[in-house]
Write an enzyme that holds these catalytic residues in place. Sequence first.
Site, PDB file in Angstrom:
ATOM      1  CE1 TYR A 157       1.816 -30.861  29.593  1.00 50.80           C
ATOM      2  CE2 TYR A 157       0.123 -30.347  27.969  1.00 50.80           C
ATOM      3  CZ  TYR A 157       1.140 -31.161  28.419  1.00 50.80           C
ATOM      4  OH  TYR A 157       1.484 -32.293  27.708  1.00 50.80           O
TER       5      TYR A 157
HETATM    6  N1  LIG Z   1      -0.333 -38.426  26.603  1.00 54.88           N
HETATM    7  C1  LIG Z   1      -0.672 -37.276  26.042  1.00 54.88           C
HETATM    8  O1  LIG Z   1      -1.833 -37.050  25.699  1.00 54.88           O
HETATM    9  C2  LIG Z   1       0.391 -36.231  25.775  1.00 54.88           C
HETATM   10  C3  LIG Z   1       0.131 -35.264  24.796  1.00 54.88           C
HETATM   11  C4  LIG Z   1       1.102 -34.297  24.553  1.00 54.88           C
HETATM   12  C5  LIG Z   1       2.286 -34.299  25.244  1.00 54.88           C
HETATM   13  N2  LIG Z   1       2.507 -35.257  26.182  1.00 54.88           N
HETATM   14  C6  LIG Z   1       3.784 -35.217  26.913  1.00 54.88           C
HETATM   15  O2  LIG Z   1       4.420 -36.467  26.808  1.00 54.88           O
HETATM   16  C7  LIG Z   1       5.273 -36.671  27.927  1.00 54.88           C
HETATM   17  C8  LIG Z   1       5.018 -38.042  28.520  1.00 54.88           C
HETATM   18  O3  LIG Z   1       3.700 -38.074  29.013  1.00 54.88           O
HETATM   19  P1  LIG Z   1       2.843 -39.395  29.133  1.00 54.88           P
HETATM   20  O4  LIG Z   1       1.606 -39.154  28.366  1.00 54.88           O
HETATM   21  O5  LIG Z   1       3.649 -40.591  28.834  1.00 54.88           O
HETATM   22  O6  LIG Z   1       2.432 -39.294  30.677  1.00 54.88           O
HETATM   23  P2  LIG Z   1       2.677 -40.286  31.900  1.00 54.88           P
HETATM   24  O7  LIG Z   1       2.051 -39.624  33.064  1.00 54.88           O
HETATM   25  O8  LIG Z   1       2.232 -41.650  31.521  1.00 54.88           O
HETATM   26  O9  LIG Z   1       4.277 -40.324  32.052  1.00 54.88           O
HETATM   27  C9  LIG Z   1       5.005 -39.222  32.506  1.00 54.88           C
HETATM   28  C10 LIG Z   1       6.100 -39.746  33.426  1.00 54.88           C
HETATM   29  O10 LIG Z   1       6.869 -38.611  33.861  1.00 54.88           O
HETATM   30  C11 LIG Z   1       7.207 -38.847  35.235  1.00 54.88           C
HETATM   31  N3  LIG Z   1       7.513 -37.571  35.893  1.00 54.88           N
HETATM   32  C12 LIG Z   1       6.643 -36.590  36.281  1.00 54.88           C
HETATM   33  N4  LIG Z   1       7.311 -35.611  36.899  1.00 54.88           N
HETATM   34  C13 LIG Z   1       8.626 -35.957  36.896  1.00 54.88           C
HETATM   35  C14 LIG Z   1       9.804 -35.348  37.392  1.00 54.88           C
HETATM   36  N5  LIG Z   1       9.752 -34.175  38.044  1.00 54.88           N
HETATM   37  N6  LIG Z   1      10.981 -35.964  37.203  1.00 54.88           N
HETATM   38  C15 LIG Z   1      11.053 -37.161  36.566  1.00 54.88           C
HETATM   39  N7  LIG Z   1       9.968 -37.798  36.097  1.00 54.88           N
HETATM   40  C16 LIG Z   1       8.771 -37.206  36.248  1.00 54.88           C
HETATM   41  C17 LIG Z   1       5.937 -39.486  35.813  1.00 54.88           C
HETATM   42  O11 LIG Z   1       6.192 -40.142  37.041  1.00 54.88           O
HETATM   43  C18 LIG Z   1       5.558 -40.431  34.689  1.00 54.88           C
HETATM   44  O12 LIG Z   1       6.139 -41.706  34.854  1.00 54.88           O
HETATM   45  C19 LIG Z   1       4.978 -35.511  28.890  1.00 54.88           C
HETATM   46  O13 LIG Z   1       5.968 -34.519  28.753  1.00 54.88           O
HETATM   47  C20 LIG Z   1       3.644 -34.988  28.407  1.00 54.88           C
HETATM   48  O14 LIG Z   1       3.445 -33.641  28.736  1.00 54.88           O
HETATM   49  C21 LIG Z   1       1.598 -36.222  26.463  1.00 54.88           C
END
Ligand SMILES: NC(=O)c1ccc[n+]([C@@H]2O[C@H](COP(=O)([O-])OP(=O)(O)OC[C@H]3O[C@@H](n4cnc5c(N)ncnc54)[C@H](O)[C@@H]3O)[C@@H](O)[C@H]2O)c1
Length: 250
Positions: A157
């Site tokens: 990651y």
């Molecule tokens: N929530 C946190 O703590 C956090 C912190 C830092 C960064 N992020 C980043 O924020 C972004 C959104 O994450 P989130 O927290 O909303 O998570 P989440 O799991 O709620 O949403 C992520 C979405 O991405 C979709 N997804 C996964 N693989 C995919 C693919 N190959 N093609 C298309 N869609 C795909 C999933 O189905 C899901 O709906 C991500 O990139 C994550 O790494 C999240």
Amino acid sequence: MDKIKFNFKNRTALITGGAQGFGYDIAKRFLESGAKVIIWDIDAKMIEKAEKDLNNSDLISNLVDVSNYNEVENSVNDIIRNSNIDILVNNAGITGPTASLWEYDLEMWKKVVDINLMGTFHCCKAIVPNMIKNNYGRIVNVASVAGKDGNANASAYSVGKAGAIGLTKSLGKELADKNISVNAVTPAGAKTRILDQMTKEHVQRMLSKVPRGRFLEVEEFTSLVCWLSSEENTFSTAAVFDISGGRSTY
Ligand SMILES: NC(=O)c1ccc[n+]([C@@H]2O[C@H](COP(=O)([O-])OP(=O)(O)OC[C@H]3O[C@@H](n4cnc5c(N)ncnc54)[C@H](O)[C@@H]3O)[C@@H](O)[C@H]2O)c1
């Protein structure tokens, strides 16, 4: 608190991973601000739920796996037959399991990098030519503090997100003579479904590093993405915008 009003009228935004979490909230705020929104996700059930909950004729959603370049390219070609893509939010991501590098499953390591880094590359590669033709574009790449700090037991990651940051800096410079911005955002932990992929201890460790002493709210994140995606962002590009409650102060 009254929210700032953004104006996304006559703009089309593509949000990857938009069926839930950050992406869903960004889609909601974009729609409220007048944009036409396209959501891509791989979770059919969540796409269906998002469509029902958002209930907006300006929303289109498609099953697209961002790690598959052919799917990305074909879907982009379908969209640009009818409309430009003005805004791209590369938000799809997974953390993968919590494990030390030497114990990390080979296939899983590749998958995490394929989605977080290659997915961002694929979408930019397929969409930037349309933005160049239109001389307009706002790209926001959702990275993470993990990509700046390098989190222990999250090497895949951290690498995927660090790669997305490097990509942002390169592409931003390549496009700097046009009205196209490319920026990355580095959020700290927020309570979305992604947290379920990590151990409770790992999530607690992440939280303990945040001077604000709490999780980031999804709406706080959306607000930053909106400004970066707006017409008003005419100068910032190739940059990394931190939203980590004081954790990564660099
Ligand atoms: N929530 C946190 O703590 C956090 C912190 C830092 C960064 N992020 C980043 O924020 C972004 C959104 O994450 P989130 O927290 O909303 O998570 P989440 O799991 O709620 O949403 C992520 C979405 O991405 C979709 N997804 C996964 N693989 C995919 C693919 N190959 N093609 C298309 N869609 C795909 C999933 O189905 C899901 O709906 C991500 O990139 C994550 O790494 C999240």
